[in-house]
Design a protein around this motif. Structure first.
Motif, PDB file in Angstrom:
ATOM      1  N   ASN A  76       0.861  -1.180   0.000  1.00  0.00           N
ATOM      2  CA  ASN A  76       0.000   0.000   0.000  1.00  0.00           C
ATOM      3  C   ASN A  76       0.897   1.229   0.000  1.00  0.00           C
ATOM      4  O   ASN A  76       1.632   1.445   0.962  1.00  0.00           O
ATOM      5  CB  ASN A  76      -0.903  -0.001   1.238  1.00  0.00           C
ATOM      6  CG  ASN A  76      -1.947   1.085   1.171  1.00  0.00           C
ATOM      7  OD1 ASN A  76      -1.874   1.991   0.351  1.00  0.00           O
ATOM      8  ND2 ASN A  76      -2.929   1.007   2.038  1.00  0.00           N
ATOM      9  N   GLY A  77       0.879   2.001  -1.097  1.00  0.00           N
ATOM     10  CA  GLY A  77       1.714   3.188  -1.172  1.00  0.00           C
ATOM     11  C   GLY A  77       2.185   3.452  -2.590  1.00  0.00           C
ATOM     12  O   GLY A  77       1.458   3.241  -3.553  1.00  0.00           O
ATOM     13  N   LYS A  78       3.455   3.890  -2.703  1.00  0.00           N
ATOM     14  CA  LYS A  78       4.007   4.271  -4.001  1.00  0.00           C
ATOM     15  C   LYS A  78       5.154   3.343  -4.380  1.00  0.00           C
ATOM     16  O   LYS A  78       6.095   3.166  -3.614  1.00  0.00           O
ATOM     17  CB  LYS A  78       4.494   5.716  -3.961  1.00  0.00           C
ATOM     18  CG  LYS A  78       4.979   6.210  -5.300  1.00  0.00           C
ATOM     19  CD  LYS A  78       5.226   7.703  -5.306  1.00  0.00           C
ATOM     20  CE  LYS A  78       5.581   8.153  -6.715  1.00  0.00           C
ATOM     21  NZ  LYS A  78       5.692   9.589  -6.825  1.00  0.00           N
ATOM     22  N   LEU A  79       5.055   2.777  -5.572  1.00  0.00           N
ATOM     23  CA  LEU A  79       6.091   1.910  -6.125  1.00  0.00           C
ATOM     24  C   LEU A  79       6.872   2.681  -7.181  1.00  0.00           C
ATOM     25  O   LEU A  79       6.272   3.254  -8.092  1.00  0.00           O
ATOM     26  CB  LEU A  79       5.467   0.675  -6.780  1.00  0.00           C
ATOM     27  CG  LEU A  79       4.783  -0.321  -5.866  1.00  0.00           C
ATOM     28  CD1 LEU A  79       3.874  -1.236  -6.674  1.00  0.00           C
ATOM     29  CD2 LEU A  79       5.825  -1.133  -5.128  1.00  0.00           C
ATOM     30  N   LYS A  80       8.202   2.680  -7.081  1.00  0.00           N
ATOM     31  CA  LYS A  80       9.069   3.273  -8.102  1.00  0.00           C
ATOM     32  C   LYS A  80      10.032   2.180  -8.544  1.00  0.00           C
ATOM     33  O   LYS A  80      11.027   1.912  -7.890  1.00  0.00           O
ATOM     34  CB  LYS A  80       9.854   4.457  -7.527  1.00  0.00           C
ATOM     35  CG  LYS A  80       9.009   5.633  -7.126  1.00  0.00           C
ATOM     36  CD  LYS A  80       9.897   6.736  -6.567  1.00  0.00           C
ATOM     37  CE  LYS A  80       9.107   7.924  -6.106  1.00  0.00           C
ATOM     38  NZ  LYS A  80       9.978   8.960  -5.520  1.00  0.00           N
ATOM     39  N   ILE A  81       9.705   1.543  -9.663  1.00  0.00           N
ATOM     40  CA  ILE A  81      10.464   0.391 -10.141  1.00  0.00           C
ATOM     41  C   ILE A  81      11.119   0.748 -11.472  1.00  0.00           C
ATOM     42  O   ILE A  81      10.425   1.024 -12.447  1.00  0.00           O
ATOM     43  CB  ILE A  81       9.548  -0.845 -10.320  1.00  0.00           C
ATOM     44  CG1 ILE A  81       8.634  -1.055  -9.108  1.00  0.00           C
ATOM     45  CG2 ILE A  81      10.379  -2.080 -10.633  1.00  0.00           C
ATOM     46  CD1 ILE A  81       9.326  -1.314  -7.808  1.00  0.00           C
ATOM     47  N   THR A  82      12.456   0.728 -11.515  1.00  0.00           N
ATOM     48  CA  THR A  82      13.161   1.092 -12.741  1.00  0.00           C
ATOM     49  C   THR A  82      13.178  -0.044 -13.756  1.00  0.00           C
ATOM     50  O   THR A  82      13.449   0.173 -14.925  1.00  0.00           O
ATOM     51  CB  THR A  82      14.611   1.534 -12.441  1.00  0.00           C
ATOM     52  OG1 THR A  82      15.295   0.461 -11.788  1.00  0.00           O
ATOM     53  CG2 THR A  82      14.629   2.780 -11.579  1.00  0.00           C
ATOM     54  N   GLY A  83      12.892  -1.252 -13.310  1.00  0.00           N
ATOM     55  CA  GLY A  83      12.863  -2.418 -14.191  1.00  0.00           C
ATOM     56  C   GLY A  83      11.461  -3.003 -14.270  1.00  0.00           C
ATOM     57  O   GLY A  83      10.514  -2.324 -14.657  1.00  0.00           O
ATOM     58  N   THR A  84      11.341  -4.270 -13.836  1.00  0.00           N
ATOM     59  CA  THR A  84      10.072  -4.996 -13.949  1.00  0.00           C
ATOM     60  C   THR A  84       9.388  -5.168 -12.595  1.00  0.00           C
ATOM     61  O   THR A  84      10.013  -5.592 -11.635  1.00  0.00           O
ATOM     62  CB  THR A  84      10.314  -6.392 -14.554  1.00  0.00           C
ATOM     63  OG1 THR A  84      10.957  -6.238 -15.825  1.00  0.00           O
ATOM     64  CG2 THR A  84       9.009  -7.146 -14.746  1.00  0.00           C
TER      65      THR A  84
END
Length: 137
Positions: A76-84
């Motif tokens: 629950n929140g913010k995801l910052k994913i540079t890949g997959t």
């Protein structure tokens, strides 16, 4: 030369495995150089240049910033994913996601706004001239 040394250092550091076991609750910000497996509960920010796995019993509330993420539990929140970002069938996601690539298994719950940021891809116009364009999914 410096880029090669930094890439080597990140690669070596990403071999390190950090684990938050089931029954453990952490409140606060976590910054690591290696990969993470979370089977407990984390409230706060988790930041690593490696991979993060949230197990079936894992629950993260806050922000997750990493290269790749494999989620079986809850977020629950913010995801910052540079890949997959890979969501397994048991995953429950609420919030916001900024990813390069997204893989969702049937059964996963994905209640989030999602922005996909791709890399730069070369394309050619009608005359065969090369032009750079940002990839979009």
């Amino acid at each position: 030369m410096f880029k090669q040394e930094k890439a080597k250092q990140v690669k070596e550091n990403s071999k390190e495995q950090n684990k938050i076991s089931q029954g453990t609750k952490i409140t606060g910000n976590i910054e690591a150089k290696g990969c993470f497996r979370i089977d407990g509960h984390v409230e706060g920010t988790v930041k690593t240049p490696g991979k993060v796995v949230i197990g079936k019993d894992g629950f993260v509330t806050g922000e997750l910033s990493c290269e790749n993420a494999d989620i079986e539990g809850k977020f629950n929140g913010k995801l910052k994913i540079t890949g997959t970002l890979s969501l397994r069938s048991t995953a429950v996601i609420d919030g916001e996601a900024v990813v390069a690539r997204l893989a969702v298994e049937p059964g996963a719950t994905f209640n989030a706004t999602c922005t996909m940021r791709g890399g730069v891809k070369a394309i050619h116009n009608e005359r065969g001239e090369r032009k750079e364009q940002e990839q979009s999914a």
